[in-house]
Design a protein around this motif. Structure first.
Motif, PDB file in Angstrom:
ATOM      1  N   ALA A  19      -9.431  48.582 -15.200  1.00  0.00           N
ATOM      2  CA  ALA A  19      -8.649  47.482 -15.768  1.00  0.00           C
ATOM      3  C   ALA A  19      -8.428  47.679 -17.270  1.00  0.00           C
ATOM      4  O   ALA A  19      -7.331  47.450 -17.769  1.00  0.00           O
ATOM      5  CB  ALA A  19      -9.336  46.151 -15.510  1.00  0.00           C
ATOM      6  N   ALA A  20      -9.478  48.101 -17.985  1.00  0.00           N
ATOM      7  CA  ALA A  20      -9.354  48.263 -19.437  1.00  0.00           C
ATOM      8  C   ALA A  20     -10.513  49.078 -19.991  1.00  0.00           C
ATOM      9  O   ALA A  20     -11.660  48.839 -19.631  1.00  0.00           O
ATOM     10  CB  ALA A  20      -9.336  46.904 -20.115  1.00  0.00           C
ATOM     11  N   GLU A  39     -11.886  46.680 -11.841  1.00  0.00           N
ATOM     12  CA  GLU A  39     -11.447  45.517 -11.069  1.00  0.00           C
ATOM     13  C   GLU A  39     -11.384  45.873  -9.591  1.00  0.00           C
ATOM     14  O   GLU A  39     -10.826  46.906  -9.222  1.00  0.00           O
ATOM     15  CB  GLU A  39     -10.050  45.128 -11.561  1.00  0.00           C
ATOM     16  CG  GLU A  39      -9.662  43.720 -11.260  1.00  0.00           C
ATOM     17  CD  GLU A  39      -8.360  43.377 -11.983  1.00  0.00           C
ATOM     18  OE1 GLU A  39      -7.317  43.479 -11.331  1.00  0.00           O
ATOM     19  OE2 GLU A  39      -8.413  43.031 -13.180  1.00  0.00           O
ATOM     20  N   THR A  40     -11.987  45.024  -8.760  1.00  0.00           N
ATOM     21  CA  THR A  40     -11.844  45.174  -7.310  1.00  0.00           C
ATOM     22  C   THR A  40     -11.084  43.950  -6.825  1.00  0.00           C
ATOM     23  O   THR A  40     -10.748  43.074  -7.613  1.00  0.00           O
ATOM     24  CB  THR A  40     -13.222  45.241  -6.605  1.00  0.00           C
ATOM     25  OG1 THR A  40     -13.829  43.949  -6.657  1.00  0.00           O
ATOM     26  CG2 THR A  40     -14.140  46.272  -7.248  1.00  0.00           C
ATOM     27  N   ASP A  41     -10.853  43.892  -5.526  1.00  0.00           N
ATOM     28  CA  ASP A  41     -10.136  42.720  -5.018  1.00  0.00           C
ATOM     29  C   ASP A  41     -10.981  41.449  -5.118  1.00  0.00           C
ATOM     30  O   ASP A  41     -10.468  40.351  -4.972  1.00  0.00           O
ATOM     31  CB  ASP A  41      -9.645  42.954  -3.586  1.00  0.00           C
ATOM     32  CG  ASP A  41     -10.766  43.344  -2.628  1.00  0.00           C
ATOM     33  OD1 ASP A  41     -11.887  43.631  -3.100  1.00  0.00           O
ATOM     34  OD2 ASP A  41     -10.518  43.379  -1.422  1.00  0.00           O
ATOM     35  N   VAL A  44     -14.582  41.614 -11.209  1.00  0.00           N
ATOM     36  CA  VAL A  44     -14.404  42.556 -12.312  1.00  0.00           C
ATOM     37  C   VAL A  44     -15.801  43.009 -12.733  1.00  0.00           C
ATOM     38  O   VAL A  44     -16.668  42.182 -13.011  1.00  0.00           O
ATOM     39  CB  VAL A  44     -13.657  41.915 -13.504  1.00  0.00           C
ATOM     40  CG1 VAL A  44     -13.636  42.862 -14.692  1.00  0.00           C
ATOM     41  CG2 VAL A  44     -12.242  41.520 -13.106  1.00  0.00           C
ATOM     42  N   LEU A  45     -16.020  44.306 -12.727  1.00  0.00           N
ATOM     43  CA  LEU A  45     -17.321  44.864 -13.090  1.00  0.00           C
ATOM     44  C   LEU A  45     -17.241  45.454 -14.491  1.00  0.00           C
ATOM     45  O   LEU A  45     -16.293  46.162 -14.816  1.00  0.00           O
ATOM     46  CB  LEU A  45     -17.706  45.993 -12.128  1.00  0.00           C
ATOM     47  CG  LEU A  45     -17.812  45.655 -10.652  1.00  0.00           C
ATOM     48  CD1 LEU A  45     -17.912  46.929  -9.835  1.00  0.00           C
ATOM     49  CD2 LEU A  45     -19.026  44.788 -10.409  1.00  0.00           C
ATOM     50  N   GLU A  46     -18.247  45.164 -15.302  1.00  0.00           N
ATOM     51  CA  GLU A  46     -18.367  45.795 -16.615  1.00  0.00           C
ATOM     52  C   GLU A  46     -19.270  47.011 -16.461  1.00  0.00           C
ATOM     53  O   GLU A  46     -20.311  46.930 -15.818  1.00  0.00           O
ATOM     54  CB  GLU A  46     -18.976  44.824 -17.624  1.00  0.00           C
ATOM     55  CG  GLU A  46     -18.086  43.652 -17.959  1.00  0.00           C
ATOM     56  CD  GLU A  46     -18.670  42.767 -19.048  1.00  0.00           C
ATOM     57  OE1 GLU A  46     -19.873  42.913 -19.376  1.00  0.00           O
ATOM     58  OE2 GLU A  46     -17.920  41.935 -19.578  1.00  0.00           O
ATOM     59  N   VAL A  47     -18.859  48.128 -17.042  1.00  0.00           N
ATOM     60  CA  VAL A  47     -19.677  49.342 -16.993  1.00  0.00           C
ATOM     61  C   VAL A  47     -20.246  49.573 -18.390  1.00  0.00           C
ATOM     62  O   VAL A  47     -19.509  49.899 -19.320  1.00  0.00           O
ATOM     63  CB  VAL A  47     -18.847  50.566 -16.536  1.00  0.00           C
ATOM     64  CG1 VAL A  47     -19.734  51.811 -16.492  1.00  0.00           C
ATOM     65  CG2 VAL A  47     -18.221  50.305 -15.175  1.00  0.00           C
ATOM     66  N   PRO A  48     -21.573  49.386 -18.547  1.00  0.00           N
ATOM     67  CA  PRO A  48     -22.193  49.546 -19.864  1.00  0.00           C
ATOM     68  C   PRO A  48     -22.492  51.010 -20.181  1.00  0.00           C
ATOM     69  O   PRO A  48     -22.667  51.830 -19.284  1.00  0.00           O
ATOM     70  CB  PRO A  48     -23.491  48.749 -19.723  1.00  0.00           C
ATOM     71  CG  PRO A  48     -23.838  48.863 -18.272  1.00  0.00           C
ATOM     72  CD  PRO A  48     -22.522  48.914 -17.538  1.00  0.00           C
ATOM     73  N   ALA A  49     -22.586  51.305 -21.468  1.00  0.00           N
ATOM     74  CA  ALA A  49     -22.994  52.648 -21.908  1.00  0.00           C
ATOM     75  C   ALA A  49     -24.472  52.849 -21.562  1.00  0.00           C
ATOM     76  O   ALA A  49     -25.292  51.983 -21.840  1.00  0.00           O
ATOM     77  CB  ALA A  49     -22.783  52.783 -23.406  1.00  0.00           C
ATOM     78  N   PHE A  60     -10.539  59.130 -16.436  1.00  0.00           N
ATOM     79  CA  PHE A  60      -9.458  58.372 -15.794  1.00  0.00           C
ATOM     80  C   PHE A  60      -8.891  57.361 -16.774  1.00  0.00           C
ATOM     81  O   PHE A  60      -9.626  56.737 -17.521  1.00  0.00           O
ATOM     82  CB  PHE A  60      -9.974  57.610 -14.567  1.00  0.00           C
ATOM     83  CG  PHE A  60     -10.516  58.491 -13.480  1.00  0.00           C
ATOM     84  CD1 PHE A  60      -9.680  59.066 -12.546  1.00  0.00           C
ATOM     85  CD2 PHE A  60     -11.873  58.736 -13.393  1.00  0.00           C
ATOM     86  CE1 PHE A  60     -10.184  59.886 -11.545  1.00  0.00           C
ATOM     87  CE2 PHE A  60     -12.393  59.551 -12.393  1.00  0.00           C
ATOM     88  CZ  PHE A  60     -11.540  60.124 -11.470  1.00  0.00           C
ATOM     89  N   GLN A  61      -7.599  57.173 -16.740  1.00  0.00           N
ATOM     90  CA  GLN A  61      -6.951  56.207 -17.620  1.00  0.00           C
ATOM     91  C   GLN A  61      -6.827  54.848 -16.933  1.00  0.00           C
ATOM     92  O   GLN A  61      -7.032  54.726 -15.715  1.00  0.00           O
ATOM     93  CB  GLN A  61      -5.569  56.716 -18.036  1.00  0.00           C
ATOM     94  CG  GLN A  61      -5.619  57.984 -18.886  1.00  0.00           C
ATOM     95  CD  GLN A  61      -6.494  57.848 -20.122  1.00  0.00           C
ATOM     96  OE1 GLN A  61      -6.412  56.864 -20.847  1.00  0.00           O
ATOM     97  NE2 GLN A  61      -7.342  58.841 -20.376  1.00  0.00           N
ATOM     98  N   THR A  62      -6.474  53.826 -17.695  1.00  0.00           N
ATOM     99  CA  THR A  62      -6.263  52.487 -17.175  1.00  0.00           C
ATOM    100  C   THR A  62      -5.270  52.547 -16.017  1.00  0.00           C
ATOM    101  O   THR A  62      -4.257  53.239 -16.098  1.00  0.00           O
ATOM    102  CB  THR A  62      -5.721  51.568 -18.294  1.00  0.00           C
ATOM    103  OG1 THR A  62      -6.670  51.563 -19.355  1.00  0.00           O
ATOM    104  CG2 THR A  62      -5.505  50.151 -17.797  1.00  0.00           C
TER     105      THR A  62
END
Length: 75
Positions: A19-20, A39-41, A44-49, A60-62
């Motif tokens: 998503a971003a 983003e899934t159906d 929205v999951l945040e992926v932390p460092a 992969f790009q947005t």
């Protein structure tokens, strides 16, 4: 380098869409800082460092579709 991977997605979810990105290549990142939203159906999951460092590669790009465990970026 440290790999940033797509987290394990819920059983009913086959893939997620990027998503971003909150950081770009060359940016400093700190552990647990949100790097990218997936983003899934359903959610929205945040992926932390996973660690402090410099974002060196984005795979992969947005808008790209990714699956569980796929490599997203390198720190």
């Amino acid at each position: 380098s440290i790999e940033v991977k797509v987290p394990v997605l819920p059983e009913s979810v086959a893939d997620a869409t990027i998503a971003a990105w909150h950081k770009k290549i060359g940016d400093k990142v700190t552990r647990d800082e949100n790097l990218v939203d997936l983003e899934t159906d359903k959610v929205v999951l945040e992926v932390p460092a996973p660690a402090d460092g410099i974002l060196s590669e984005i795979m992969f790009q947005t808008g790209a579709s990714v699956g569980s465990g796929q490599l997203l970026a390198k720190i």
